[in-house]
Design an enzyme around this catalytic site. Structure first.
Site, PDB file in Angstrom:
ATOM      1  N   GLY A 101       0.814  -1.200   0.000  1.00 26.39           N
ATOM      2  CA  GLY A 101       0.000   0.000   0.000  1.00 26.39           C
ATOM      3  C   GLY A 101       0.853   1.258   0.000  1.00 26.39           C
ATOM      4  O   GLY A 101       0.420   2.309   0.471  1.00 26.39           O
TER       5      GLY A 101
ATOM      6  N   ASP B  81      -2.296  -8.216  -6.122  1.00 26.87           N
ATOM      7  CA  ASP B  81      -3.568  -8.246  -5.416  1.00 26.87           C
ATOM      8  C   ASP B  81      -3.361  -9.053  -4.141  1.00 26.87           C
ATOM      9  O   ASP B  81      -3.205 -10.280  -4.190  1.00 26.87           O
ATOM     10  CB  ASP B  81      -4.647  -8.888  -6.288  1.00 26.87           C
ATOM     11  CG  ASP B  81      -6.008  -8.925  -5.605  1.00 26.87           C
ATOM     12  OD1 ASP B  81      -6.117  -8.416  -4.465  1.00 26.87           O
ATOM     13  OD2 ASP B  81      -6.964  -9.465  -6.197  1.00 26.87           O
TER      14      ASP B  81
ATOM     15  N   SER C 105      -5.385   1.058  13.372  1.00 28.62           N
ATOM     16  CA  SER C 105      -6.470   2.045  13.388  1.00 28.62           C
ATOM     17  C   SER C 105      -6.930   2.284  14.818  1.00 28.62           C
ATOM     18  O   SER C 105      -6.778   1.411  15.695  1.00 28.62           O
ATOM     19  CB  SER C 105      -7.651   1.527  12.553  1.00 28.62           C
ATOM     20  OG  SER C 105      -8.799   2.325  12.732  1.00 28.62           O
TER      21      SER C 105
ATOM     22  N   TYR D  51     -13.747  -4.065   9.781  1.00 28.64           N
ATOM     23  CA  TYR D  51     -12.506  -3.283   9.705  1.00 28.64           C
ATOM     24  C   TYR D  51     -11.845  -3.191  11.076  1.00 28.64           C
ATOM     25  O   TYR D  51     -10.647  -3.462  11.229  1.00 28.64           O
ATOM     26  CB  TYR D  51     -12.823  -1.894   9.171  1.00 28.64           C
ATOM     27  CG  TYR D  51     -11.621  -0.991   9.023  1.00 28.64           C
ATOM     28  CD1 TYR D  51     -10.770  -1.090   7.934  1.00 28.64           C
ATOM     29  CD2 TYR D  51     -11.349  -0.014   9.983  1.00 28.64           C
ATOM     30  CE1 TYR D  51      -9.676  -0.266   7.796  1.00 28.64           C
ATOM     31  CE2 TYR D  51     -10.250   0.821   9.855  1.00 28.64           C
ATOM     32  CZ  TYR D  51      -9.421   0.690   8.762  1.00 28.64           C
ATOM     33  OH  TYR D  51      -8.331   1.518   8.636  1.00 28.64           O
TER      34      TYR D  51
ATOM     35  N   LYS E 270      -8.170  -4.815  12.327  1.00 28.79           N
ATOM     36  CA  LYS E 270      -7.075  -4.021  12.864  1.00 28.79           C
ATOM     37  C   LYS E 270      -6.714  -4.434  14.286  1.00 28.79           C
ATOM     38  O   LYS E 270      -5.549  -4.398  14.684  1.00 28.79           O
ATOM     39  CB  LYS E 270      -7.439  -2.537  12.806  1.00 28.79           C
ATOM     40  CG  LYS E 270      -7.579  -1.999  11.386  1.00 28.79           C
ATOM     41  CD  LYS E 270      -6.292  -2.141  10.590  1.00 28.79           C
ATOM     42  CE  LYS E 270      -6.386  -1.470   9.231  1.00 28.79           C
ATOM     43  NZ  LYS E 270      -5.121  -1.529   8.475  1.00 28.79           N
TER      44      LYS E 270
END
Length: 259
Positions: free
Chosen positions: A22, A72, A151, A164, A168
């Site tokens: 990323g 990917d 996060s 999500y 995390k």
């Protein structure tokens, strides 16, 4: 006292190799730039080739060593291919930064298996697989740095944390497990925990000015984060000066988490 030599002993990444997933946008891009400018040969792994090429061209134009791999990371085969390509480039990494992620957050009552599985595959399984691929080699060589970007939602629920937040939270637990396994051999594993940062990953929330302002007001410094806020922290955790820091979550959030 030679200041430059002293700082180099603490923070220089000369002679090191790094991988940043990323790493062509947002926080990942800022970390890629920081590691490369600190001396590491950096391989950027992401999906979109135009952004990858732009990132690497800018770094090589500045005299840095950089390469890119389009992959990917949502499938185990994609992760394997990415790892093979990394090894064929600059070789085995000393530094692994897992920043690639997906931010699919429907309300909990509408969260289906497809969103759950995709989220876990990219946000948690891919970092695990890359750690399994590269961590043992780091331990054998006696130096390694694993950094995961997590996060606030690993610690608190808000704005539809859903899968999500779970992914995390799992990533922070993974860092502790990796630290337990490999830190006796010179490998540290830590996480960087952002506050709200205006990046493409947060595009949906960024489009609501009222929510953006409310999140900024929740910080102690009075603003939301910027990708470049993570540069120095990443260089620290990647370098020799952080050898005694492992299994930790470093909050880079302007005081968001304690306000």
């Amino acid at each position: 006292m030679n200041v430059q030599n002293y700082l180099s002993e603490l923070f220089s990444l000369e002679g090191r190799t790094a991988v940043v997933t990323g790493g062509s946008s947002g926080i990942g891009r800022a970390i890629t730039d920081a590691l490369a400018r600190a001396g590491a040969a950096v391989t950027v792994v992401a999906r979109r080739e135009p952004e990858l090429k732009t990132t690497v061209d800018e770094l090589t134009g500045a005299g840095c060593r950089a390469a890119w791999v389009s992959a990917d990371l949502a499938t185990a085969e994609g992760v394997r291919q990415a790892a093979d390509a990394v090894l064929a480039g600059f070789g085995a990494p000393d530094i692994l930064v897992n920043c690639a992620g997906v931010n699919l957050r429907p309300p909990m009552g509408e969260l289906g298996e497809e969103v759950w599985d995709t989220t876990m595959a990219v946000n948690l399984k891919a970092p695990f697989l890359l750690g399994e691929r590269f961590g043992p080699g780091m331990a054998e060589r006696g130096y390694g740095r694993i950094i995961h970007i997590t996060s606030q939602q690993a610690h608190r629920a808000f704005v539809n944390s859903g899968a999500y937040g779970v992914s995390k939270g799992g990533l922070e637990a993974l860092a502790r497990s990796q630290a337990e396994a490999w830190s006796p051999y010179g490998v540290t594993a830590n996480t960087l925990v952002p506050g709200f940062v205006m990046t493409p990953l947060n595009a949906r929330l960024s489009s609501d000015p009222e929510k953006v302002a409310a999140l900024a007001a929740r910080t102690m410094v009075g603003r939301n984060g910027l990708p470049e806020d993570f540069a120095a922290a990443a260089v620290f955790l990647a370098g020799p000066g952080s050898a005694y820091v492992t299994g930790q979550s470093l909050f880079v959030d302007g005081g968001f988490s304690v306000h």
